[in-house]
Write a protein that holds these residues in place. Sequence first.
Motif, mmCIF file in Angstrom:
data_model
loop_
_atom_site.group_PDB
_atom_site.id
_atom_site.type_symbol
_atom_site.label_atom_id
_atom_site.label_comp_id
_atom_site.label_asym_id
_atom_site.label_seq_id
_atom_site.Cartn_x
_atom_site.Cartn_y
_atom_site.Cartn_z
ATOM 1 N N ILE A 84 -10.477 3.608 -30.147
ATOM 2 C CA ILE A 84 -11.740 2.294 -29.915
ATOM 3 C C ILE A 84 -12.973 3.309 -29.335
ATOM 4 O O ILE A 84 -12.563 4.341 -28.793
ATOM 5 C CB ILE A 84 -11.322 1.688 -28.470
ATOM 6 N N PRO A 85 -14.031 2.889 -30.157
ATOM 7 C CA PRO A 85 -15.247 3.953 -29.715
ATOM 8 C C PRO A 85 -15.788 3.983 -28.916
ATOM 9 O O PRO A 85 -15.624 3.603 -27.187
ATOM 10 C CB PRO A 85 -16.472 3.510 -30.529
ATOM 11 N N VAL A 86 -15.968 5.435 -28.308
ATOM 12 C CA VAL A 86 -16.243 5.782 -26.765
ATOM 13 C C VAL A 86 -17.894 4.885 -26.636
ATOM 14 O O VAL A 86 -17.718 4.715 -25.438
ATOM 15 C CB VAL A 86 -16.548 7.857 -27.046
ATOM 16 N N GLU A 87 -18.237 4.061 -27.537
ATOM 17 C CA GLU A 87 -19.182 4.228 -27.172
ATOM 18 C C GLU A 87 -19.311 2.103 -26.309
ATOM 19 O O GLU A 87 -19.569 1.819 -25.432
ATOM 20 C CB GLU A 87 -20.625 3.415 -28.257
ATOM 21 N N ARG A 88 -18.335 1.992 -26.612
ATOM 22 C CA ARG A 88 -17.209 0.436 -26.121
ATOM 23 C C ARG A 88 -16.960 0.829 -24.967
ATOM 24 O O ARG A 88 -17.372 -0.126 -23.995
ATOM 25 C CB ARG A 88 -16.595 -0.012 -27.031
ATOM 26 N N LEU A 89 -16.252 1.779 -25.199
ATOM 27 C CA LEU A 89 -15.470 2.045 -24.194
ATOM 28 C C LEU A 89 -16.643 2.817 -22.677
ATOM 29 O O LEU A 89 -16.263 1.936 -21.466
ATOM 30 C CB LEU A 89 -14.823 3.489 -23.979
ATOM 31 N N GLU A 90 -17.417 3.045 -22.931
ATOM 32 C CA GLU A 90 -19.253 2.769 -22.209
ATOM 33 C C GLU A 90 -19.631 2.379 -21.278
ATOM 34 O O GLU A 90 -19.753 1.934 -20.396
ATOM 35 C CB GLU A 90 -19.829 4.367 -22.647
ATOM 36 N N VAL A 91 -19.533 1.149 -22.368
ATOM 37 C CA VAL A 91 -19.947 -0.328 -21.933
ATOM 38 C C VAL A 91 -18.820 -1.372 -21.198
ATOM 39 O O VAL A 91 -19.221 -2.293 -20.244
ATOM 40 C CB VAL A 91 -20.529 -1.217 -23.429
ATOM 41 N N LEU A 92 -17.306 -0.772 -21.624
ATOM 42 C CA LEU A 92 -16.838 -2.166 -21.203
ATOM 43 C C LEU A 92 -15.491 -1.119 -21.283
ATOM 44 O O LEU A 92 -14.218 -0.891 -21.905
ATOM 45 C CB LEU A 92 -16.131 -3.143 -22.420
ATOM 46 N N PRO A 93 -15.450 -0.078 -20.434
ATOM 47 C CA PRO A 93 -14.042 0.878 -19.587
ATOM 48 C C PRO A 93 -12.967 0.426 -19.844
ATOM 49 O O PRO A 93 -11.491 1.473 -20.552
ATOM 50 C CB PRO A 93 -14.928 1.161 -18.582
ATOM 51 N N GLN A 94 -12.631 -0.695 -19.827
ATOM 52 C CA GLN A 94 -11.161 -1.226 -19.145
ATOM 53 C C GLN A 94 -10.881 -1.816 -20.574
ATOM 54 O O GLN A 94 -10.007 -2.810 -21.004
ATOM 55 C CB GLN A 94 -11.406 -2.210 -18.807
ATOM 56 N N ALA A 95 -11.948 -1.806 -21.951
ATOM 57 C CA ALA A 95 -11.511 -2.192 -23.464
ATOM 58 C C ALA A 95 -9.821 -2.059 -23.129
ATOM 59 O O ALA A 95 -9.750 -1.484 -24.014
ATOM 60 C CB ALA A 95 -12.342 -1.844 -24.118
ATOM 61 N N ARG A 96 -8.801 -2.973 -24.010
ATOM 62 C CA ARG A 96 -7.707 -2.788 -24.675
ATOM 63 C C ARG A 96 -7.825 -2.553 -26.050
ATOM 64 O O ARG A 96 -6.894 -2.703 -26.457
ATOM 65 C CB ARG A 96 -7.374 -4.150 -24.372
ATOM 66 N N PHE A 97 -8.718 -3.757 -26.781
ATOM 67 C CA PHE A 97 -9.087 -3.340 -28.268
ATOM 68 C C PHE A 97 -10.349 -3.053 -29.071
ATOM 69 O O PHE A 97 -11.155 -2.945 -28.500
ATOM 70 C CB PHE A 97 -8.749 -5.117 -28.542
ATOM 71 N N CYS A 98 -10.488 -2.950 -30.182
ATOM 72 C CA CYS A 98 -11.609 -2.567 -30.742
ATOM 73 C C CYS A 98 -11.907 -3.536 -31.615
ATOM 74 O O CYS A 98 -11.729 -4.789 -31.239
ATOM 75 C CB CYS A 98 -10.802 -1.706 -31.821
ATOM 76 N N VAL A 99 -13.690 -2.845 -32.363
ATOM 77 C CA VAL A 99 -13.987 -4.370 -32.173
ATOM 78 C C VAL A 99 -13.682 -5.679 -32.916
ATOM 79 O O VAL A 99 -13.268 -6.518 -32.588
ATOM 80 C CB VAL A 99 -15.717 -4.379 -32.359
ATOM 81 N N PRO A 100 -12.835 -5.410 -34.149
ATOM 82 C CA PRO A 100 -12.419 -5.730 -34.753
ATOM 83 C C PRO A 100 -11.185 -6.718 -34.608
ATOM 84 O O PRO A 100 -10.979 -8.432 -34.847
ATOM 85 C CB PRO A 100 -12.198 -5.091 -35.996
ATOM 86 N N CYS A 101 -10.815 -5.940 -33.620
ATOM 87 C CA CYS A 101 -8.920 -6.224 -33.420
ATOM 88 C C CYS A 101 -9.749 -7.564 -32.734
ATOM 89 O O CYS A 101 -9.029 -8.980 -31.806
ATOM 90 C CB CYS A 101 -8.203 -5.451 -32.967
#
Length: 106
Positions: A84-101
């Motif tokens: 999962i891209p770090v940029e996504r994790l910085e916005v949504l630290p609890q993200a379980r999925f990459c953006v496409p999924c």
Amino acid sequence: MSTNLRDTADQQRITRLRATLTTDFEAQTARLTELTADTGDPGEAHTRSALIAATRQSLAQIGDALRRMAEGGYGTCERCAAPIPVERLEVLPQARFCVPCQQKHG
């Protein structure tokens, strides 16, 4: 950038994200404690119930992210196993999925 420098930068980001998640967990726990205090106002019962449910869900998501960090699976998509891209994790630290999924499976 050498692998060691990249690893160090990634570890620093993970440390910051862990601190953010821990702070969020503490804030959500305090919020849940406040929400579950009986105000005695029946007019607020439905709203309070919805807020309690949302807060519990947030706590569960944050707790899961902290568990994934402890187990070494943090930052890996639970569906496709891609990073999962770090940029996504910085916005949504609890993200379980990459953006496409996340987009495919909502």
